[in-house]
Enzyme design. Structure first.
Site, PDB file in Angstrom:
ATOM      1  N   CYS A 337       0.847  -1.199   0.000  1.00 54.61           N
ATOM      2  CA  CYS A 337       0.000   0.000   0.000  1.00 54.61           C
ATOM      3  C   CYS A 337       0.885   1.253   0.000  1.00 54.61           C
ATOM      4  O   CYS A 337       1.565   1.522  -0.980  1.00 54.61           O
ATOM      5  CB  CYS A 337      -0.961  -0.038   1.183  1.00 54.61           C
ATOM      6  SG  CYS A 337      -2.382   1.067   0.972  1.00 54.61           S
ATOM      7  N   HIS A 436      -3.359  -5.885   0.662  1.00 61.12           N
ATOM      8  CA  HIS A 436      -3.187  -6.235   2.066  1.00 61.12           C
ATOM      9  C   HIS A 436      -3.534  -7.715   2.289  1.00 61.12           C
ATOM     10  O   HIS A 436      -4.314  -8.298   1.545  1.00 61.12           O
ATOM     11  CB  HIS A 436      -4.083  -5.381   2.958  1.00 61.12           C
ATOM     12  CG  HIS A 436      -3.701  -3.942   3.020  1.00 61.12           C
ATOM     13  ND1 HIS A 436      -2.622  -3.499   3.754  1.00 61.12           N
ATOM     14  CD2 HIS A 436      -4.252  -2.850   2.438  1.00 61.12           C
ATOM     15  CE1 HIS A 436      -2.526  -2.181   3.634  1.00 61.12           C
ATOM     16  NE2 HIS A 436      -3.493  -1.762   2.842  1.00 61.12           N
TER      17      HIS A 436
END
Length: 503
Positions: A337, A436
């Site tokens: 991310c 994630h």
């Protein structure tokens, strides 16, 4: 008429163990046959959880829903506060960004709206479930904030919930903090306290017994349990306070050294939790160049303010050391991310989403450019990772406010239903993705660790335990532990009695 029987857990301070105790009760009630939901009206956390409909809530409530065996919804955490810069946070309402607000503005302008949102979610859960496990935040005795608080006694009054107060004995002064909290509560709110739990106990209970007797006699409030500290409990942490207990030093007894950069706005660091369960891995969180050393695996986790955290790494020498590690040391670098964005050539912020700085050069380890956007992406994802000559099916989630475009020489990491995501270097020593929970996928995690082991001249390890299985076992272990040390039947009896009395 609402059917749920509520119980609320509040603490004498942050990190007293409210989330863990609430998780235990979610599991206990569910295993006893009650349809159970967690609830936290307002959560301040940078660790998020994505619901099945692509909304964002606090990770603790998502995990508590898993412990209860129910599907997480935004009603379980209708307001999420995500600190983004000094004195400013992103306010997430029912899983979607509402606006960025400073603390004074939030208290002044958002209070009535927040109250209505909380009441509506509470009504939904109270009518759909048999048991409601409510978690407070911080302390109910914050007298400077209580006139407009949205997460402790005001919620207890809205739900007509009895309250169990939790004190953390590990920090010291547990009796003072419990007594002080009780004395600072309004008279009517104090009547809601049905007992206290002393958490994180280490030692001989016989030595504590005189203190317990004194406390009950002095306050008239019963001690409902003393919960011993439970080692190696692999359940996701709610916020970065838990990182204070994490090591920064190398463990020479472990084969694989994993360093995670702990920048100031670190987010969703629970991505690395599966490595904490691996017997050959040691995970440490590092905040300075001196702590970094020469790890085998270096992870740049998520960030709520990618640009400021990248500046932090540049100013304290971590960025330069990462470049040297990549050039001279056999290290695998993974960015997730915000960490993925940092690995690129540059990050642009044309709308001032994070800072007034409109552009910053990245670490230049992957050929991508990132542009931060006003709209946030929050989705559950799945795809195929190509790594180390194999293909692995992976599932996870995405939460980001940026778009990363490939430059010349880019090699994608994941194929996702017609779109390509993430990137990697040709030798696969640098990997980046918005995905994630990548490491929660057992087959991929095993391949990554075995690649590192082979490079170190170590034999690969096959058949690593499923992380999902480990977490389910952790829920049961936690529930059994709390049942042994807490008067569950007395609490349930008090829950019933509380609903029959006029408070």
């Amino acid at each position: 008429m609402a059917k749920a029987l509520p119980i609320m857990f509040q603490g004498t301070h942050s990190d007293a163990g409210k989330s863990i105790i609430a998780t235990a009760f979610c599991r206990i009630f569910a295993k006893n046959g009650w349809k159970t939901a967690p609830f936290k009206s307002q959560n301040m956390s940078l660790n998020s959880y994505v619901t099945v409909d692509g909304k964002e809530i606090g990770r603790a409530q998502g995990i508590q829903a898993e412990a209860a065996g129910v599907v997480a919804t935004t009603d379980m955490n209708p307001i999420l506060i995500k600190p983004s810069r000094e004195h400013e946070s992103q306010i997430v309402v029912h899983g979607k960004p509402y606006k960025n607000m400073q603390a004074f503005a939030y208290r002044g302008e958002f209070f009535e709206k927040g109250l209505a949102i909380i009441r509506e979610s509470l009504d939904v859960l109270m009518n759909e479930y048999d048991r409601l496990v409510i978690e407070g935040a911080g302390s109910p005795a914050e007298i400077n904030l209580n006139d407009r608080e949205l997460v402790n006694m005001r919620v207890a009054r809205m739900a007509n919930a009895p309250v169990v107060l939790i004190g953390d004995i590990e920090r010291g002064g547990v009796f003072a903090s419990l007594v002080g909290t009780l004395q600072l509560l309004d008279k009517e709110d104090r009547k809601r306290i049905i007992g206290v739990i002393i958490n994180k106990f280490r030692g001989d209970l016989a030595l504590l017994k005189p203190g317990l007797d004194w406390f009950e006699q002095y306050t008239g409030v019963p001690v409902l349990g003393v919960v011993p500290y439970l080692e190696d409990l692999h359940i996701d942490a709610e916020d970065s306070v838990s990182l204070e207990q994490m090591s920064t030093a190398v463990n020479p007894d472990k084969d694989i050294d994993i360093a995670v950069i702990r920048y100031p706005k670190i987010a969703n660091f629970t991505d690395v939790d599966p490595f904490l369960t691996e017997p050959d891995c040691h995970v440490r969180f590092v905040a300075t160049a001196a702590q970094l050393g020469q790890p085998d695996l270096l992870i740049l986790p998520g960030s709520k303010n990618t640009i400021e955290d990248l500046l932090y790494m540049k100013k304290n020498g971590i960025a330069e050391q990462i470049a040297q590690l990549n050039k001279h040391h056999r290290v695998t670098i993974v960015g997730i991310c915000g960490g993925y964005q940092m690995l690129g050539a540059r990050i642009r912020d044309p709308f001032g989403v994070e800072t007034p700085l409109r552009e910053i050069s990245g670490l230049n380890l992957l050929p991508i450019e990132t542009t931060l956007e006003r709209e946030k992406t929050t989705i559950l994802s799945e795809g195929i990772v190509t790594f180390s000559g194999e293909r692995f099916a992976v599932k996870g989630y995405e939460i980001h406010m940026g778009r990363s475009e490939p430059l010349a020489g880019h090699i994608s990491l994941i194929e996702m239903h017609g779109r390509k995501e993430g990137g990697k270097s040709e030798d696969e020593r640098v990997i980046g993705t918005y995905f994630h929970d990548l490491f929660h996928n057992d087959a991929f995690r095993e391949a990554l660790l075995n690649k590192i082991r082979r490079e170190k001249g170590l034999a690969p390890i096959y058949g690593r335990q499923s992380f999902r299985t480990i977490r389910e076992q952790a829920f049961d272990r936690l529930a059994d532990h709390v049942k042994r040390h807490v008067c569950i039947e007395e609490i349930e009896e008090k829950m019933y009695m509380f609903q029959r009395r006029d408070v």
